[in-house]
Design a protein around this motif. Sequence first.
Motif, PDB file in Angstrom:
ATOM      1  N   LEU A 167       0.717  -1.015  -0.006  1.00  0.00           N
ATOM      2  CA  LEU A 167       0.042   0.035  -0.033  1.00  0.00           C
ATOM      3  C   LEU A 167       0.844   1.257   0.286  1.00  0.00           C
ATOM      4  O   LEU A 167       0.462   2.007  -0.610  1.00  0.00           O
ATOM      5  N   ASN A 168       1.995   1.209   0.827  1.00  0.00           N
ATOM      6  CA  ASN A 168       2.913   2.255   0.694  1.00  0.00           C
ATOM      7  C   ASN A 168       3.594   2.532  -0.667  1.00  0.00           C
ATOM      8  O   ASN A 168       3.471   3.775  -1.225  1.00  0.00           O
ATOM      9  N   VAL A 169       3.749   1.551  -1.403  1.00  0.00           N
ATOM     10  CA  VAL A 169       4.169   1.848  -2.759  1.00  0.00           C
ATOM     11  C   VAL A 169       3.355   2.560  -3.612  1.00  0.00           C
ATOM     12  O   VAL A 169       3.309   3.612  -4.281  1.00  0.00           O
ATOM     13  N   GLU A 170       1.985   2.205  -3.461  1.00  0.00           N
ATOM     14  CA  GLU A 170       0.673   2.567  -4.184  1.00  0.00           C
ATOM     15  C   GLU A 170       0.290   4.109  -3.667  1.00  0.00           C
ATOM     16  O   GLU A 170       0.188   4.826  -4.520  1.00  0.00           O
ATOM     17  N   LEU A 171       0.204   4.077  -2.508  1.00  0.00           N
ATOM     18  CA  LEU A 171      -0.285   5.448  -1.733  1.00  0.00           C
ATOM     19  C   LEU A 171       0.496   6.465  -1.666  1.00  0.00           C
ATOM     20  O   LEU A 171      -0.036   7.737  -1.344  1.00  0.00           O
ATOM     21  N   ALA A 172       1.680   6.251  -1.081  1.00  0.00           N
ATOM     22  CA  ALA A 172       2.464   7.267  -0.505  1.00  0.00           C
ATOM     23  C   ALA A 172       2.728   8.498  -1.815  1.00  0.00           C
ATOM     24  O   ALA A 172       2.660   9.636  -1.469  1.00  0.00           O
ATOM     25  N   PRO A 173       2.908   7.965  -2.853  1.00  0.00           N
ATOM     26  CA  PRO A 173       3.068   9.170  -4.118  1.00  0.00           C
ATOM     27  C   PRO A 173       1.770   9.818  -4.164  1.00  0.00           C
ATOM     28  O   PRO A 173       2.019  10.993  -4.712  1.00  0.00           O
ATOM     29  N   LYS A 174       0.621   9.336  -3.651  1.00  0.00           N
ATOM     30  CA  LYS A 174      -0.698  10.106  -3.801  1.00  0.00           C
ATOM     31  C   LYS A 174      -0.982  10.975  -2.224  1.00  0.00           C
ATOM     32  O   LYS A 174      -2.078  11.618  -2.038  1.00  0.00           O
ATOM     33  N   GLY A 175       0.268  10.848  -1.440  1.00  0.00           N
ATOM     34  CA  GLY A 175       0.018  11.930  -0.140  1.00  0.00           C
ATOM     35  C   GLY A 175      -0.663  10.923   1.184  1.00  0.00           C
ATOM     36  O   GLY A 175      -0.718  11.529   2.001  1.00  0.00           O
ATOM     37  N   VAL A 176      -0.802   9.630   0.857  1.00  0.00           N
ATOM     38  CA  VAL A 176      -1.331   8.884   1.792  1.00  0.00           C
ATOM     39  C   VAL A 176      -0.387   8.192   2.570  1.00  0.00           C
ATOM     40  O   VAL A 176       0.629   7.668   2.169  1.00  0.00           O
ATOM     41  N   TYR A 177      -0.266   8.387   3.943  1.00  0.00           N
ATOM     42  CA  TYR A 177       0.684   7.653   4.585  1.00  0.00           C
ATOM     43  C   TYR A 177       0.210   6.243   5.189  1.00  0.00           C
ATOM     44  O   TYR A 177      -0.860   6.259   5.868  1.00  0.00           O
ATOM     45  N   VAL A 178       1.096   5.266   5.015  1.00  0.00           N
ATOM     46  CA  VAL A 178       0.682   3.882   5.553  1.00  0.00           C
ATOM     47  C   VAL A 178       1.810   3.401   6.643  1.00  0.00           C
ATOM     48  O   VAL A 178       3.194   3.785   6.521  1.00  0.00           O
ATOM     49  N   GLN A 179       1.266   2.848   7.713  1.00  0.00           N
ATOM     50  CA  GLN A 179       2.295   2.588   8.842  1.00  0.00           C
ATOM     51  C   GLN A 179       1.629   1.104   9.128  1.00  0.00           C
ATOM     52  O   GLN A 179       0.625   0.793   9.531  1.00  0.00           O
ATOM     53  N   ALA A 180       2.999   0.257   9.407  1.00  0.00           N
ATOM     54  CA  ALA A 180       2.604  -0.911   9.783  1.00  0.00           C
ATOM     55  C   ALA A 180       3.352  -1.053  11.105  1.00  0.00           C
ATOM     56  O   ALA A 180       4.679  -0.843  11.455  1.00  0.00           O
ATOM     57  N   VAL A 181       2.662  -1.316  12.229  1.00  0.00           N
ATOM     58  CA  VAL A 181       3.123  -1.365  13.626  1.00  0.00           C
ATOM     59  C   VAL A 181       3.249  -2.834  14.053  1.00  0.00           C
ATOM     60  O   VAL A 181       2.229  -3.648  13.995  1.00  0.00           O
ATOM     61  N   LEU A 182       4.424  -3.368  14.531  1.00  0.00           N
ATOM     62  CA  LEU A 182       4.601  -4.823  14.642  1.00  0.00           C
ATOM     63  C   LEU A 182       5.052  -4.836  16.422  1.00  0.00           C
ATOM     64  O   LEU A 182       5.963  -4.577  16.708  1.00  0.00           O
ATOM     65  N   PRO A 183       4.057  -5.073  17.127  1.00  0.00           N
ATOM     66  CA  PRO A 183       4.279  -5.247  18.738  1.00  0.00           C
ATOM     67  C   PRO A 183       5.017  -6.809  18.836  1.00  0.00           C
ATOM     68  O   PRO A 183       4.587  -7.711  17.847  1.00  0.00           O
ATOM     69  N   ALA A 184       5.473  -6.786  20.031  1.00  0.00           N
ATOM     70  CA  ALA A 184       5.800  -8.130  20.370  1.00  0.00           C
ATOM     71  C   ALA A 184       4.630  -8.390  21.469  1.00  0.00           C
ATOM     72  O   ALA A 184       3.581  -7.965  21.441  1.00  0.00           O
ATOM     73  N   THR A 185       5.078  -9.346  22.585  1.00  0.00           N
ATOM     74  CA  THR A 185       3.978  -9.700  23.403  1.00  0.00           C
ATOM     75  C   THR A 185       3.657  -8.443  24.460  1.00  0.00           C
ATOM     76  O   THR A 185       4.409  -7.781  24.611  1.00  0.00           O
ATOM     77  N   THR A 186       2.331  -7.855  24.215  1.00  0.00           N
ATOM     78  CA  THR A 186       1.942  -6.893  24.850  1.00  0.00           C
ATOM     79  C   THR A 186       0.676  -7.091  25.627  1.00  0.00           C
ATOM     80  O   THR A 186      -0.055  -8.233  25.556  1.00  0.00           O
TER      81      THR A 186
END
Length: 262
Positions: A167-186
């Motif tokens: 999604l970042n590859v496709e949407l970042a050039p259009k101004g949309v920020y994508v973030q993946a958050v990867l927790p461990a055990t929470t």
Amino acid sequence: MTPLPIVLITGASSGIGATYAERFARRGHDLVLVARDKARLDALAVRLREESKVAIDVLQADLTLPADLAAVEARLRDDARIGILINNAGMAQQGRFVDQTADSIDRLVMLNTTALTRLAAAIAPRLAQAGEGAIVNIGSVVGFAPEFGMSIYGATKAFVLFLSQGLNVELAPKGVYVQAVLPATTRTEIWERAGIDLNALPEVMEVGELVDAALVGFDRRELVTIPPLHEAARWDALDAARQALLAGLRQAHAAQRYQPTA
């Protein structure tokens, strides 16, 4: 002054989702809170309205049910005020792969991958057209670790990372920020629901620390935020190795080691 975007948060009744709600409310964002447990959503909404003086809508939904998922999709498509999606709803795996039933597999995959993807797809066209907004997908470091023995859960979280990168590859050039958050055990209820005793685990992050770290990554516009990773260079090395592997693919012929011997 331009109003802050509304934040829609799934899995918002407890744990990571509820903490995201608290943090964004403190920042002055109005919220749409989505979860199955309406009583807990209502209680959270009352508290946050009082504490932060923001507007909060409660949307009761079980995202594994087609009608409920469709209702949340419609809200994301139609409400132009929503500019941030926190795709947090998810469930853990109970037992080994060989212990799973068809229904348990369907429910886990539906919630962790299908619903997450459909919600992102519901809001992405509108954000891309507006040239702004953000999609945050909550994954897990288990997506790196088949050795942990949570094969289906880990596979869904590997999917979340890949989807976010794509999604970042496709949407970042259009101004949309994508973030993946990867927790461990929470320290959240997801593990108790899966029959896992958190007290038996050696290291568990508190949910407030996890979300605060994720928001630092959000403010920095990181693509992949891994709060428990203390040496950031290790992620950089892994990503560089992935790209080097791709550069080494020559598709016209099989590698020499796979050529038939006389």
